[in-house]
Design an enzyme around this catalytic site. Sequence first.
Site, PDB file in Angstrom:
ATOM      1  N   GLY A   1      64.776  41.209  77.624  1.00 16.08           N
ATOM      2  CA  GLY A   1      65.055  39.968  76.971  1.00 16.08           C
ATOM      3  C   GLY A   1      65.523  40.546  75.300  1.00 16.08           C
ATOM      4  CB  ALA A   2      64.965  43.527  73.794  1.00 13.78           C
TER       5      ALA A   2
ATOM      6  N   GLY B   1      42.999  32.025  45.385  1.00  8.81           N
ATOM      7  CA  GLY B   1      43.000  30.412  45.816  1.00  8.81           C
ATOM      8  C   GLY B   1      44.231  29.779  46.268  1.00  8.81           C
ATOM      9  N   GLY B   2      44.337  28.635  46.078  1.00  5.98           N
ATOM     10  CA  GLY B   2      45.472  27.961  46.577  1.00  5.98           C
ATOM     11  C   GLY B   2      46.835  28.353  45.833  1.00  5.98           C
TER      12      GLY B   2
HETATM   13  C1  HXC Z   1      39.533  28.417  32.942  1.00  9.28           C
HETATM   14  C2  HXC Z   1      39.623  30.664  32.946  1.00  9.28           C
HETATM   15  C3  HXC Z   1      39.735  30.701  34.388  1.00  9.28           C
HETATM   16  C4  HXC Z   1      40.076  29.438  34.953  1.00  9.28           C
HETATM   17  C5  HXC Z   1      39.798  32.819  33.443  1.00  9.28           C
HETATM   18  N1  HXC Z   1      39.516  31.912  32.630  1.00  9.28           N
HETATM   19  N2  HXC Z   1      39.815  31.922  34.474  1.00  9.28           N
HETATM   20  N3  HXC Z   1      39.572  29.701  32.142  1.00  9.28           N
HETATM   21  N4  HXC Z   1      40.006  28.308  34.234  1.00  9.28           N
HETATM   22  N5  HXC Z   1      40.300  29.522  36.332  1.00  9.28           N
HETATM   23  C6  HXC Z   1      39.089  32.530  31.195  1.00  9.28           C
HETATM   24  C7  HXC Z   1      37.819  33.122  31.083  1.00  9.28           C
HETATM   25  O1  HXC Z   1      36.730  32.190  30.830  1.00  9.28           O
HETATM   26  C8  HXC Z   1      38.085  33.877  29.730  1.00  9.28           C
HETATM   27  O2  HXC Z   1      38.030  33.091  28.733  1.00  9.28           O
HETATM   28  C9  HXC Z   1      39.351  34.313  30.017  1.00  9.28           C
HETATM   29  O3  HXC Z   1      40.091  33.503  30.839  1.00  9.28           O
HETATM   30  C10 HXC Z   1      39.716  35.586  30.243  1.00  9.28           C
HETATM   31  O4  HXC Z   1      38.724  35.893  31.608  1.00  9.28           O
HETATM   32  P1  HXC Z   1      37.987  36.936  31.841  1.00  9.28           P
HETATM   33  O5  HXC Z   1      37.069  36.686  33.148  1.00  9.28           O
HETATM   34  O6  HXC Z   1      37.260  37.407  30.662  1.00  9.28           O
HETATM   35  O7  HXC Z   1      38.994  37.760  32.543  1.00  9.28           O
HETATM   36  P2  HXC Z   1      38.937  39.247  33.498  1.00  9.28           P
HETATM   37  O8  HXC Z   1      37.725  40.108  33.549  1.00  9.28           O
HETATM   38  O9  HXC Z   1      40.195  40.063  33.434  1.00  9.28           O
HETATM   39  O10 HXC Z   1      39.037  38.567  34.821  1.00  9.28           O
HETATM   40  C11 HXC Z   1      40.160  37.643  35.280  1.00  9.28           C
HETATM   41  C12 HXC Z   1      39.598  36.831  36.689  1.00  9.28           C
HETATM   42  C13 HXC Z   1      38.481  36.094  36.340  1.00  9.28           C
HETATM   43  C14 HXC Z   1      39.808  37.963  37.582  1.00  9.28           C
HETATM   44  C15 HXC Z   1      40.931  36.109  36.720  1.00  9.28           C
HETATM   45  O11 HXC Z   1      38.535  35.380  35.079  1.00  9.28           O
HETATM   46  C16 HXC Z   1      38.138  35.178  37.358  1.00  9.28           C
HETATM   47  O12 HXC Z   1      37.678  35.445  38.633  1.00  9.28           O
HETATM   48  N6  HXC Z   1      38.471  33.536  37.096  1.00  9.28           N
HETATM   49  C17 HXC Z   1      38.210  32.724  38.021  1.00  9.28           C
HETATM   50  C18 HXC Z   1      39.254  32.914  39.118  1.00  9.28           C
HETATM   51  C19 HXC Z   1      38.784  31.680  39.991  1.00  9.28           C
HETATM   52  O13 HXC Z   1      38.025  31.564  40.799  1.00  9.28           O
HETATM   53  N7  HXC Z   1      39.775  30.638  39.938  1.00  9.28           N
HETATM   54  C20 HXC Z   1      39.948  29.210  40.735  1.00  9.28           C
HETATM   55  C21 HXC Z   1      40.522  29.828  42.071  1.00  9.28           C
HETATM   56  S1  HXC Z   1      40.679  28.325  43.030  1.00  9.28           S
HETATM   57  P3  HXC Z   1      37.490  33.431  27.323  1.00  9.28           P
HETATM   58  O14 HXC Z   1      37.214  32.304  26.550  1.00  9.28           O
HETATM   59  O15 HXC Z   1      36.145  34.219  27.586  1.00  9.28           O
HETATM   60  O16 HXC Z   1      38.324  34.477  26.756  1.00  9.28           O
HETATM   61  C22 HXC Z   1      42.344  27.664  42.688  1.00  9.28           C
HETATM   62  C23 HXC Z   1      42.682  26.544  43.603  1.00  9.28           C
HETATM   63  C24 HXC Z   1      43.998  26.434  43.441  1.00  9.28           C
HETATM   64  O17 HXC Z   1      43.067  28.226  41.735  1.00  9.28           O
HETATM   65  C25 HXC Z   1      44.479  25.399  44.595  1.00  9.28           C
HETATM   66  C26 HXC Z   1      45.741  25.104  44.440  1.00  9.28           C
HETATM   67  C27 HXC Z   1      46.040  24.132  45.317  1.00  9.28           C
END
Ligand code: HXC
Length: 513
Positions: free
Chosen positions: A403-404, A169-170
Amino acid sequence: MDMEQYIDELRKRREIAHGTAKDIEAQHGKHRLTARERLELLFDPGTFTEIDSLVIPRFESYMGGKGSRYGDGVVTGFGLVNGRHAIAAAQDASVLGGSLGEMHANKIVKAMRMALQYGCPFIALNDSGGARIQEGVDSLGGYARIFDANCEASGVIPQISVIMGPCAGGAVYSPALTDFVFMTENSYMFITGPDVVKAVMQEEVSLEDLGGGRVHSTASGVCHFLTKDDRDCLNQVRLLLSYLPSNNQDDPPYVRPVDDGERRCPELEQIVPVDPYKPYDVRQVIGSIVDDGRFLEVHQLWAENMVVGYARLNGYVVGIVANQPMVLAGCIDIHASIKAAHFIRICDAYNVPIITLQDVPGFLPGKDQEYGGIIRNGARMIYAYSEATVPKLMVILRKSYGGAYCVMSSKGLRGDLLYAWPNAEIAVMGAEGAVNILFRNEVKAAADPAARRKELIDDYQRKFNNPYVAAARGLIDEVIEPRDTRRVLIRALELTLAKRERHAPKKHGISPA
Ligand code: HXC
């Protein structure tokens, strides 16, 4: 409580911050090291000193009733890298997936501001699920503050991003705002994940294909260094830092040379073929000229027609920008221009002199390039060369056409000392192209058109395609024998290191978009 009990309590809290054996195992199971293991490898042994290890998330309920994990998913602190101070933040994937909440962001921003204040490099080790979903807008606000700190520190202290897990994401914009991005083969970066791509574009794509380290190193150019695993990656970060000053007020680290500053390089006469149509690997030329043949290439797998990287000349760090005749005949295209421009601006910001090695037939022709904006993108390189106030030395190894010629460190762009080999061809274009344009009718009308054409080509070659016209105008400073390239560059470098140049006062320039 007596002192022993107080100390005991502190130790217990610290233990919680470090995570359980199960947490560590889970990370190892993904073939990744933990945040603290990574920091131990990044810093000189035993020098990493943690701060803010007892920070907890704003609301404990985020932990799902599991109790606070001190540190809030990121380990920050300072230490020595190659004996010099550096500051780092390493996301801890074992705490809520390394996701970024308000306090997590506060820790990173505090560490960045310290790096800026104390003038040392900042290294971010990314391994995170992105914005912490439970913290909503507080998390998004945290990202914005990190981006702002990245911009504030830009050009003042070296900033390095290391992607060692997910960066989604961001969240990708903090790395994109830093000077260098490293990725391991086991990491990925993307704005929109495979699920979104499928929903919106009806297209199936794997994580690796969308944003794996290889994709960003070869296709998008987001990644400057693709590395095998965590260990290899952190070693390479340390190597890169050995070429950079701690901040923009310092000079890059001088190393007492072993290699002889007066060493001749006769092998150069074999490496570069006189025939302008024959390719060769310019990295061999670089290897021959620089101290001990050591060259750290940046962006090695992207825009390979332009080679950029760091080396030393008689112990002084230099940035090298070289056309690569082995790829696209060394033509400049959009990516090559962007690559060179970014590298030049980093060199200039951190007081690294720039050595340009030219062998370039011109800009890459074609509709793709025109539609893609070679005009505005090519302008970036001109802007970067002109803006750079560090010493700018250049050697024309063979071709320097059109130009290069102008855009790569020429006298017009205030190149300091410029050299050409005796076989150099400096002209508006190659002999055949020029004759085709200038003498089309004359060749057509000749009794023997092929013979006349050859005669005219030879004549053009003799009159224009040599270094002596440029030397006669002072547009290059000397024609040198290839074997003298190293010693001549060293002498020129040692003179020009004293250079101090300032721009006309302005808020800031506007680099072409
Ligand atoms: C809160 C999160 C989390 C998140 C993971 N966890 N991502 N908690 N917020 N964004 C937690 C899970 O619930 C889990 O908790 C623990 O972390 C481990 O995650 P798993 O999924 O079991 O691990 P894994 O299989 O290794 O996968 C990792 C992952 C996946 C690929 C990162 O968790 C995932 O896809 N997460 C979401 C990613 C996402 O879409 N993020 C938002 C992006 S948008 P428990 O309690 O079960 O251990 C963004 C906007 C930013 O970031 C903007 C900036 C301007």
